[in-house]
Motif scaffolding. Structure first.
Motif, PDB file in Angstrom:
ATOM      1  N   MET A   1     -42.819  27.522  -7.550  1.00 49.48           N
ATOM      2  CA  MET A   1     -42.171  27.335  -8.839  1.00 49.48           C
ATOM      3  C   MET A   1     -40.795  27.977  -8.838  1.00 49.48           C
ATOM      4  O   MET A   1     -40.504  28.825  -8.026  1.00 49.48           O
ATOM      5  CB  MET A   1     -43.059  27.908  -9.926  1.00 49.48           C
ATOM      6  N   PHE A 131     -46.321  38.160 -10.641  1.00 50.02           N
ATOM      7  CA  PHE A 131     -45.667  37.350 -11.669  1.00 50.02           C
ATOM      8  C   PHE A 131     -46.520  37.416 -12.939  1.00 50.02           C
ATOM      9  O   PHE A 131     -47.738  37.312 -12.880  1.00 50.02           O
ATOM     10  CB  PHE A 131     -45.586  35.907 -11.183  1.00 50.02           C
ATOM     11  N   GLY A 132     -45.837  37.532 -14.083  1.00 50.77           N
ATOM     12  CA  GLY A 132     -46.579  37.463 -15.345  1.00 50.77           C
ATOM     13  C   GLY A 132     -46.343  38.676 -16.217  1.00 50.77           C
ATOM     14  O   GLY A 132     -47.226  39.507 -16.416  1.00 50.77           O
ATOM     15  N   THR A 139     -44.475  32.025 -18.948  1.00 53.12           N
ATOM     16  CA  THR A 139     -45.492  33.000 -19.385  1.00 53.12           C
ATOM     17  C   THR A 139     -45.427  33.155 -20.907  1.00 53.12           C
ATOM     18  O   THR A 139     -46.454  33.214 -21.587  1.00 53.12           O
ATOM     19  CB  THR A 139     -45.251  34.372 -18.712  1.00 53.12           C
ATOM     20  N   PHE A 159     -56.034  30.028 -14.289  1.00 46.23           N
ATOM     21  CA  PHE A 159     -55.810  29.652 -12.885  1.00 46.23           C
ATOM     22  C   PHE A 159     -54.390  30.036 -12.467  1.00 46.23           C
ATOM     23  O   PHE A 159     -53.420  29.626 -13.079  1.00 46.23           O
ATOM     24  CB  PHE A 159     -56.027  28.141 -12.711  1.00 46.23           C
ATOM     25  N   GLY A 160     -54.268  30.832 -11.393  1.00 48.41           N
ATOM     26  CA  GLY A 160     -52.962  31.371 -10.983  1.00 48.41           C
ATOM     27  C   GLY A 160     -52.635  32.508 -11.921  1.00 48.41           C
ATOM     28  O   GLY A 160     -51.629  32.516 -12.621  1.00 48.41           O
ATOM     29  N   SER A 161     -53.537  33.502 -11.936  1.00 49.59           N
ATOM     30  CA  SER A 161     -53.526  34.484 -13.032  1.00 49.59           C
ATOM     31  C   SER A 161     -52.467  35.575 -12.891  1.00 49.59           C
ATOM     32  O   SER A 161     -52.154  36.256 -13.872  1.00 49.59           O
ATOM     33  CB  SER A 161     -54.913  35.103 -13.184  1.00 49.59           C
ATOM     34  N   LEU A 166     -52.419  36.526 -19.158  1.00 46.49           N
ATOM     35  CA  LEU A 166     -52.989  35.538 -20.087  1.00 46.49           C
ATOM     36  C   LEU A 166     -54.464  35.826 -20.342  1.00 46.49           C
ATOM     37  O   LEU A 166     -54.964  35.641 -21.457  1.00 46.49           O
ATOM     38  CB  LEU A 166     -52.800  34.117 -19.545  1.00 46.49           C
ATOM     39  N   GLU A 182     -56.719  33.849  -8.573  1.00 46.38           N
ATOM     40  CA  GLU A 182     -55.388  34.083  -8.014  1.00 46.38           C
ATOM     41  C   GLU A 182     -55.501  34.055  -6.492  1.00 46.38           C
ATOM     42  O   GLU A 182     -56.395  34.673  -5.919  1.00 46.38           O
ATOM     43  CB  GLU A 182     -54.884  35.443  -8.545  1.00 46.38           C
ATOM     44  N   ILE A 183     -54.559  33.376  -5.860  1.00 41.66           N
ATOM     45  CA  ILE A 183     -54.610  33.189  -4.406  1.00 41.66           C
ATOM     46  C   ILE A 183     -54.300  34.478  -3.640  1.00 41.66           C
ATOM     47  O   ILE A 183     -54.772  34.675  -2.533  1.00 41.66           O
ATOM     48  CB  ILE A 183     -53.616  32.055  -4.015  1.00 41.66           C
ATOM     49  N   GLY A 208     -58.751  33.518  -4.733  1.00 44.93           N
ATOM     50  CA  GLY A 208     -59.048  32.204  -4.175  1.00 44.93           C
ATOM     51  C   GLY A 208     -58.172  31.125  -4.770  1.00 44.93           C
ATOM     52  O   GLY A 208     -57.170  31.412  -5.434  1.00 44.93           O
ATOM     53  N   THR A 209     -58.585  29.871  -4.522  1.00 45.93           N
ATOM     54  CA  THR A 209     -57.828  28.712  -5.033  1.00 45.93           C
ATOM     55  C   THR A 209     -58.808  27.806  -5.787  1.00 45.93           C
ATOM     56  O   THR A 209     -59.921  28.242  -6.114  1.00 45.93           O
ATOM     57  CB  THR A 209     -57.167  27.944  -3.862  1.00 45.93           C
ATOM     58  N   ASN A 224     -50.494  28.091 -15.260  1.00 48.44           N
ATOM     59  CA  ASN A 224     -49.033  28.225 -15.205  1.00 48.44           C
ATOM     60  C   ASN A 224     -48.647  28.309 -13.730  1.00 48.44           C
ATOM     61  O   ASN A 224     -48.610  29.378 -13.141  1.00 48.44           O
ATOM     62  CB  ASN A 224     -48.597  29.483 -15.971  1.00 48.44           C
ATOM     63  N   ILE A 225     -48.417  27.146 -13.143  1.00 44.94           N
ATOM     64  CA  ILE A 225     -48.124  27.041 -11.701  1.00 44.94           C
ATOM     65  C   ILE A 225     -47.164  25.871 -11.520  1.00 44.94           C
ATOM     66  O   ILE A 225     -47.048  25.037 -12.411  1.00 44.94           O
ATOM     67  CB  ILE A 225     -49.429  26.780 -10.895  1.00 44.94           C
ATOM     68  N   GLU A 233     -54.374  20.826  -6.958  1.00 47.12           N
ATOM     69  CA  GLU A 233     -55.641  21.468  -7.356  1.00 47.12           C
ATOM     70  C   GLU A 233     -56.343  20.728  -8.495  1.00 47.12           C
ATOM     71  O   GLU A 233     -57.377  21.179  -8.981  1.00 47.12           O
ATOM     72  CB  GLU A 233     -55.366  22.919  -7.813  1.00 47.12           C
TER      73      GLU A 233
HETATM   74  C1  LIG Z   1     -46.204  31.375 -12.168  1.00 47.61           C
HETATM   75  S1  LIG Z   1     -47.391  32.539 -11.712  1.00 47.61           S
HETATM   76  C2  LIG Z   1     -48.285  32.646 -13.261  1.00 47.61           C
HETATM   77  C3  LIG Z   1     -48.841  34.019 -13.539  1.00 47.61           C
HETATM   78  C4  LIG Z   1     -49.431  34.176 -14.933  1.00 47.61           C
HETATM   79  N1  LIG Z   1     -50.595  33.342 -15.115  1.00 47.61           N
HETATM   80  C5  LIG Z   1     -48.397  33.843 -15.982  1.00 47.61           C
HETATM   81  O1  LIG Z   1     -48.619  32.911 -16.763  1.00 47.61           O
HETATM   82  O2  LIG Z   1     -47.351  34.500 -16.002  1.00 47.61           O
HETATM   83  C6  LIG Z   1     -48.464  31.583 -10.681  1.00 47.61           C
HETATM   84  C7  LIG Z   1     -49.477  32.392  -9.907  1.00 47.61           C
HETATM   85  O3  LIG Z   1     -50.335  31.483  -9.234  1.00 47.61           O
HETATM   86  C8  LIG Z   1     -50.638  31.975  -7.947  1.00 47.61           C
HETATM   87  N2  LIG Z   1     -50.988  30.785  -7.129  1.00 47.61           N
HETATM   88  C9  LIG Z   1     -50.163  29.922  -6.492  1.00 47.61           C
HETATM   89  N3  LIG Z   1     -50.864  28.926  -5.916  1.00 47.61           N
HETATM   90  C10 LIG Z   1     -52.168  29.152  -6.203  1.00 47.61           C
HETATM   91  C11 LIG Z   1     -53.380  28.468  -5.900  1.00 47.61           C
HETATM   92  N4  LIG Z   1     -53.388  27.340  -5.194  1.00 47.61           N
HETATM   93  N5  LIG Z   1     -54.539  28.981  -6.339  1.00 47.61           N
HETATM   94  C12 LIG Z   1     -54.558  30.130  -7.078  1.00 47.61           C
HETATM   95  N6  LIG Z   1     -53.449  30.829  -7.391  1.00 47.61           N
HETATM   96  C13 LIG Z   1     -52.258  30.346  -6.976  1.00 47.61           C
HETATM   97  C14 LIG Z   1     -49.364  32.685  -7.524  1.00 47.61           C
HETATM   98  O4  LIG Z   1     -49.632  33.659  -6.528  1.00 47.61           O
HETATM   99  C15 LIG Z   1     -48.888  33.298  -8.846  1.00 47.61           C
HETATM  100  O5  LIG Z   1     -49.381  34.600  -9.043  1.00 47.61           O
END
Ligand SMILES: C[S@@+](CC[C@H](N)C(=O)[O-])C[C@H]1O[C@@H](n2cnc3c(N)ncnc32)[C@H](O)[C@@H]1O
Length: 288
Positions: A1, A131-132, A139, A159-161, A166, A182-183, A208-209, A224-225, A233
């Motif tokens: 992103m 991030f976040g 965010t 997802f992507g916490s 959040l 979170e990955i 994980g993913t 938020n990804i 995904e």
């Molecule tokens: C933009 S940040 C969002 C963080 C928070 N949720 C927010 O809203 O501020 C996206 C997060 O997703 C994680 N991420 C990226 N690809 C992912 C995946 N395939 N599965 C899980 N987490 C992932 C990144 O490491 C990052 O911490």
């Protein structure tokens, strides 16, 4: 992103180049220009009133590709200048620059070195490498949106916490059974610290993913990804929603909404509302 420069520097200890493009006027083609820069490894963008800042790791910079692109879009800007950013302890700088964010009249986000605020939801996030924080538009859009629902006893997939911001706000608004996926393992260590400091107890942090999402249905799915990860995904999100679940998506520019909308339609989902802040979009999605 497309993330903010300081956040980028915290993630990767590299030398960076900044290119500052002085606009003729801000128009929608700038968004396309940003996407093309992203395709040649530029990783962060910031817009000021009269110029665009674009950042690329020195290692990934291709002079030839850059010259071709600047030639193609030279009608968009008057001039550009290059600034070099050698590696330094950006995390320290980021932390010292962390200003309290007001999500809305009820909720603020601050670091633990700030004094408490008088908001009902005084959220503490010490972001370290994650991030976040609420400093990024996406965010803030997501966090604000949570206040538009009755979350009492609702289940959440975050997802992507990242920092778990959040999930923490969702719990403060009454949600239970929150899975934060979170990955990045390091990011999750930070999430656990934030969860503890905010005295949250309903959040299950998973490293994980999509394939690691627990096999159940959620009332709300928060994502938020970036656009491509959402699409990659997406089948896993589909497994986790019921006919009345709400899917809240952000992490992409408004110029991507058309593309995402067509993609959602193919899965019998529709956008029931959308929000925007500085060209960043948030979509509220449900089944037809
Ligand atoms: C933009 S940040 C969002 C963080 C928070 N949720 C927010 O809203 O501020 C996206 C997060 O997703 C994680 N991420 C990226 N690809 C992912 C995946 N395939 N599965 C899980 N987490 C992932 C990144 O490491 C990052 O911490």
């Amino acid at each position: 992103m497309l993330i903010h420069f300081l956040q980028l520097l915290i993630l990767f200890n590299l030398d960076y180049l900044e290119f500052r493009f002085f606009y003729k006027e801000r128009n929608l083609l700038i968004d396309i220009f940003i996407q093309e820069l992203a395709a040649i490894e530029f990783e962060a963008f910031e817009e000021e009133k009269e110029f665009l800042k674009a950042f690329v790791a020195k290692n990934n910079f291709s002079e030839t590709k850059f010259q071709l692109l600047t030639l193609k879009y030279k009608h968009l800007y008057n001039s550009y200048k290059e600034i070099s950013h050698p590696f330094q302890n950006w995390n320290k700088k980021w932390e010292s620059n962390f200003e309290i964010i007001n999500i809305n009249q009820f909720c603020s986000v601050r670091a633990s070195f700030h004094l408490p605020t008088n908001k009902k939801y005084d959220i503490i996030i010490n972001p370290k490498m994650s991030f976040g924080t609420g400093h990024h538009e996406t965010t803030r859009l997501m966090a604000k949106e949570l206040f538009n629902y009755e979350l009492s006893n609702k289940s959440i997939l975050d997802f992507g916490s990242g920092t778990a911001i959040l999930s923490i706000i969702s719990e403060k608004l009454g949600a239970i059974n929150i899975d934060a996926i979170e990955i990045d393992e390091q990011v999750n260590k930070n999430a656990l610290e934030n969860i503890k400091i905010n005295k949250a107890s309903q959040i299950n942090v998973i490293t994980g993913t999509g394939k690691d999402i627990p096999n159940k249905k959620y009332d709300f799915i928060l994502v938020n990804i970036n656009r491509n990860t959402i699409i990659k995904e997406f089948n896993y999100f589909l497994n986790s929603i019921r006919s009345d679940s709400v899917l809240i998506l952000s992490g992409f520019l408004y110029s991507d909404v058309n593309y995402i909308s067509k993609f959602l339609k193919k899965h019998n989902l529709k956008i029931i509302n959308s929000k925007m802040e500085n060209n960043w979009a948030l979509l509220i999605v449900k089944f037809f």
